[in-house]
Each structure stands twice: as C-alpha cells, then as structure tokens.
Write an enzyme that holds these catalytic residues in place. Structure first.
Site, PDB file in Angstrom:
ATOM      1  N   SER A 137       3.319  -2.529  10.287  1.00 55.87           N
ATOM      2  CA  SER A 137       4.766  -2.493  10.537  1.00 55.87           C
ATOM      3  C   SER A 137       5.486  -3.775  10.134  1.00 55.87           C
ATOM      4  CB  SER A 137       5.051  -2.147  12.003  1.00 55.87           C
ATOM      5  OG  SER A 137       4.588  -0.832  12.280  1.00 55.87           O
ATOM      6  N   HIS A 195      -9.558   0.567   4.767  1.00 53.18           N
ATOM      7  CA  HIS A 195      -8.245   0.720   5.416  1.00 53.18           C
ATOM      8  C   HIS A 195      -8.426   1.591   6.663  1.00 53.18           C
ATOM      9  CE1 HIS A 195      -4.145   2.105   6.153  1.00 53.18           C
ATOM     10  NE2 HIS A 195      -3.768   0.980   5.561  1.00 53.18           N
ATOM     11  N   GLU A 211      -5.422  -5.609  10.243  1.00 53.58           N
ATOM     12  CA  GLU A 211      -4.406  -4.597  10.512  1.00 53.58           C
ATOM     13  C   GLU A 211      -4.740  -3.880  11.817  1.00 53.58           C
ATOM     14  OE1 GLU A 211      -2.354  -3.267   6.638  1.00 53.58           O
ATOM     15  OE2 GLU A 211      -4.181  -2.097   6.827  1.00 53.58           O
ATOM     16  N   GLU A 214      -6.901   4.020   7.784  1.00 50.78           N
ATOM     17  CA  GLU A 214      -6.816   5.480   7.569  1.00 50.78           C
ATOM     18  C   GLU A 214      -8.116   6.001   6.959  1.00 50.78           C
ATOM     19  OE1 GLU A 214      -3.032   5.249   5.552  1.00 50.78           O
ATOM     20  OE2 GLU A 214      -2.175   4.600   7.454  1.00 50.78           O
ATOM     21  N   GLY A 263       4.776   1.218   4.791  1.00 49.11           N
ATOM     22  CA  GLY A 263       6.082   1.875   4.679  1.00 49.11           C
ATOM     23  C   GLY A 263       7.147   1.067   3.957  1.00 49.11           C
ATOM     24  N   GLY A 265       2.142   1.837  10.756  1.00 49.34           N
ATOM     25  CA  GLY A 265       3.053   2.977  10.650  1.00 49.34           C
ATOM     26  C   GLY A 265       3.706   3.356  11.966  1.00 49.34           C
ATOM     27  N   ASN A 325       0.862  -1.182   0.000  1.00 46.23           N
ATOM     28  CA  ASN A 325       0.000   0.000   0.000  1.00 46.23           C
ATOM     29  C   ASN A 325       0.899   1.234   0.000  1.00 46.23           C
ATOM     30  OD1 ASN A 325      -1.825   2.038   0.509  1.00 46.23           O
ATOM     31  ND2 ASN A 325      -2.132   1.482   2.666  1.00 46.23           N
ATOM     32  N   TRP A 326       0.924   1.932  -1.126  1.00 47.58           N
ATOM     33  CA  TRP A 326       1.829   3.085  -1.250  1.00 47.58           C
ATOM     34  C   TRP A 326       1.250   4.353  -0.623  1.00 47.58           C
ATOM     35  CZ3 TRP A 326       3.635   2.478  -7.107  1.00 47.58           C
ATOM     36  CH2 TRP A 326       4.294   1.239  -7.233  1.00 47.58           C
ATOM     37  N   LYS A 327       0.053   4.259  -0.107  1.00 52.82           N
ATOM     38  CA  LYS A 327      -0.616   5.401   0.547  1.00 52.82           C
ATOM     39  C   LYS A 327      -0.524   6.643  -0.338  1.00 52.82           C
ATOM     40  CE  LYS A 327       0.652   3.458   4.999  1.00 52.82           C
ATOM     41  NZ  LYS A 327       0.034   3.422   6.308  1.00 52.82           N
TER      42      LYS A 327
HETATM   43  C1  PEP Z   1      -0.738  -0.131   5.765  1.00 54.51           C
HETATM   44  O1  PEP Z   1      -0.682   0.992   5.276  1.00 54.51           O
HETATM   45  O2  PEP Z   1      -1.677  -0.882   5.464  1.00 54.51           O
HETATM   46  C2  PEP Z   1       0.305  -0.565   6.682  1.00 54.51           C
HETATM   47  C3  PEP Z   1       0.213  -1.757   7.210  1.00 54.51           C
HETATM   48  O3  PEP Z   1       1.324   0.317   6.928  1.00 54.51           O
HETATM   49  P1  PEP Z   1       2.754  -0.010   7.654  1.00 54.51           P
HETATM   50  O4  PEP Z   1       3.280  -1.269   7.045  1.00 54.51           O
HETATM   51  O5  PEP Z   1       3.596   1.168   7.361  1.00 54.51           O
HETATM   52  O6  PEP Z   1       2.464  -0.190   9.110  1.00 54.51           O
END
Ligand code: PEP
Length: 251
Positions: free
Chosen positions: A214, A96, A168, A98, A236, A174, A10-12
């Site tokens: 993470s 997601h 998640e 976010e 990330g 993050g 996921n490049w956000k």
């Molecule tokens: C995500 O954006 O779905 C995610 C899991 O981010 P990260 O790996 O940075 O925690």
C-alpha cells in the site's frame, strides 16, 4: 553504507498489451532526472519483451513477476529462466505473497527459483512478509527470519551481490493498510540481522531491502526516510504513471 535505491512497480495481472505500452511510455517519459535511483517494472509476462524494447536506452529495467526453476520441459503453463533471459528481462520477482498464498509456493520452491535465476544471470527480487495473524500472535519476526533463511539455502555469499529483498507484510498488500515507517524499519533490521548471520556484516549492510504494501505518493516520504528502507515495491499505485512517478520523485 550507501546502497542501491530501487523503485519497482508490480503490475500484477493487469494491463492489456496496449495499456502496458502506454503505462511504460508514460513512466519513461516522466522520468526526467531521477539521479542514481533505479526503476524496475514488472509487467505481465506476455508484455515483457515489448516493454523491454521500449525501455532500451532508458534508466528503466524490466523483470518478470514469477518463473519456474527448470530450463525447459513438460511444465504446462510455466515460463523458464532461459525464456526470461531471452526476452531481455533483467530481474525476476520471486516469492511474492500472492505466489505464496494464492498458489501455495513454498520456501523450497522460492529457493530453487532464486538459484535458477542467478544461474541464468537474472537478478532475483525476493519477497518475504508475514500474515496478519502471524504478526498478531507475535510470530511475525520468526516467519520472516525463516523465509529469508529458506530463500538462500545453498547460496554462496558472493552471489548475494545481485539479490534484492522486498519486505511486504501480507496484511498491507492491496489493503490500503500501510505499515508505519517504524514497523517496516524494525523488520528491515531483522532481515539485516538474518543476512549478517548467514553471510556476514558486509553483505547484510549492502543488500538493498525494499518495503512493499500500500505504498502511495502520500506515504512514501516517511518510509523512504528510514535508514534501512532502500526503496519500494509498489502494486496498485504503479498502474498509473503519474502516481508511480510521484512515488519515485518523492522517495
Ligand atoms: C505488491 O503487489 O507487491 C504490492 C505491494 O501491492 P500494493 O502496493 O497494491 O499493496
């Protein structure tokens, strides 16, 4: 039961167009022989069509990070499932954390997006996960249960075939605080239990459930080693081809 193994990035809201192309090229170029493992990239929507074109003929699939549920209309700023399909994307990330916690997306909206995605022949990757205070107050499991139930309201069992779930925990996204493999495995079992109640054991046993939060090259092994963790959704660490590829390879 053998399930699909999926490694998603996921490049956000990162990457210019040029950076997105470079990143996709780096990932495609480094894929080598990854066996039957599926790799899915979720670039920002403006770059999706071009990433799709780069990925044609490769084992890498592409999805959008979000979409609205209507086909078209006066919904300024939104993109529709029809547009996503037209851009050539295969997956849509839905719910997601976010989206839920920054933009206030509800279980009801998640449900409409899941149904719309399926209607348009997209493969929804549905995200669920509890907040830290929910886990600490002992409500983590019930929150995730109701997110799963809410996401799949009105869905006939046979439509689960192309659904992927990503667990998640919000406190792990993050933050560098990864869930232990045992914590993640326990929640994946809860999710399978909810799916069994909704759709029966066969669907519960065959739906891929990914872990996200993470994930890095140095913690993938323990997570992917768990019986009910079928892959990962990486934020990330998916923004650099070498670290994402290390995760796909180690997993
Ligand atoms: C995500 O954006 O779905 C995610 C899991 O981010 P990260 O790996 O940075 O925690």
């Amino acid at each position: 039961m053998k399930r699909r193994e999926i490694f998603a990035g996921n490049w956000k809201m990162y990457t210019t167009h040029a950076e997105a192309m470079d990143l996709a090229r780096g990932i495609i170029g480094g894929m080598g022989n990854m066996g039957t493992r599926e790799v899915v990239l979720f670039p920002p929507s403006l770059h999706v069509r071009d990433v799709v074109n780069l990925c044609k003929g490769t084992p890498v699939s592409v999805g959008v990070q979000n979409m609205y549920f209507e086909k078209e209309g006066a919904f300024t700023g939104e993109i529709s499932p029809a547009m996503v399909k037209d851009a050539g994307a295969r997956f849509c990330l839905i719910g997601h954390s976010e989206r839920r916690h920054v933009f206030g997306e509800t279980d009801g909206q998640v449900n409409k997006k899941v149904l719309a995605g399926l209607e348009w022949g997209l493969e929804p990757m549905v995200c669920v996960g509890e907040l830290l205070e929910e886990r600490e107050s002992g409500r983590g499991e019930s929150v995730v249960r109701s997110q799963i139930e809410g996401a799949f309201v009105g869905l006939a069992g046979h439509r689960m075939k192309t659904i992927v779930i990503a667990y998640e925990p919000v406190w792990a996204i993050g933050t560098g605080k990864v869930a232990t493999p045992e914590m993640a495995e326990a929640m994946h079992c809860v999710i399978r239990d909810v799916l069994a109640g909704l759709f029966g054991g066969e669907i519960a046993g065959s739906t891929p459930i990914l872990y996200g939060g993470s994930v890095k090259p140095d913690n993938i092994k323990g997570l992917f080693g768990m019986a009910n963790i079928d892959g990962v959704l990486v934020g990330g660490a998916s923004l650099k081809a070498p670290s994402f590829l290390d995760i796909v390879r180690v997993g």
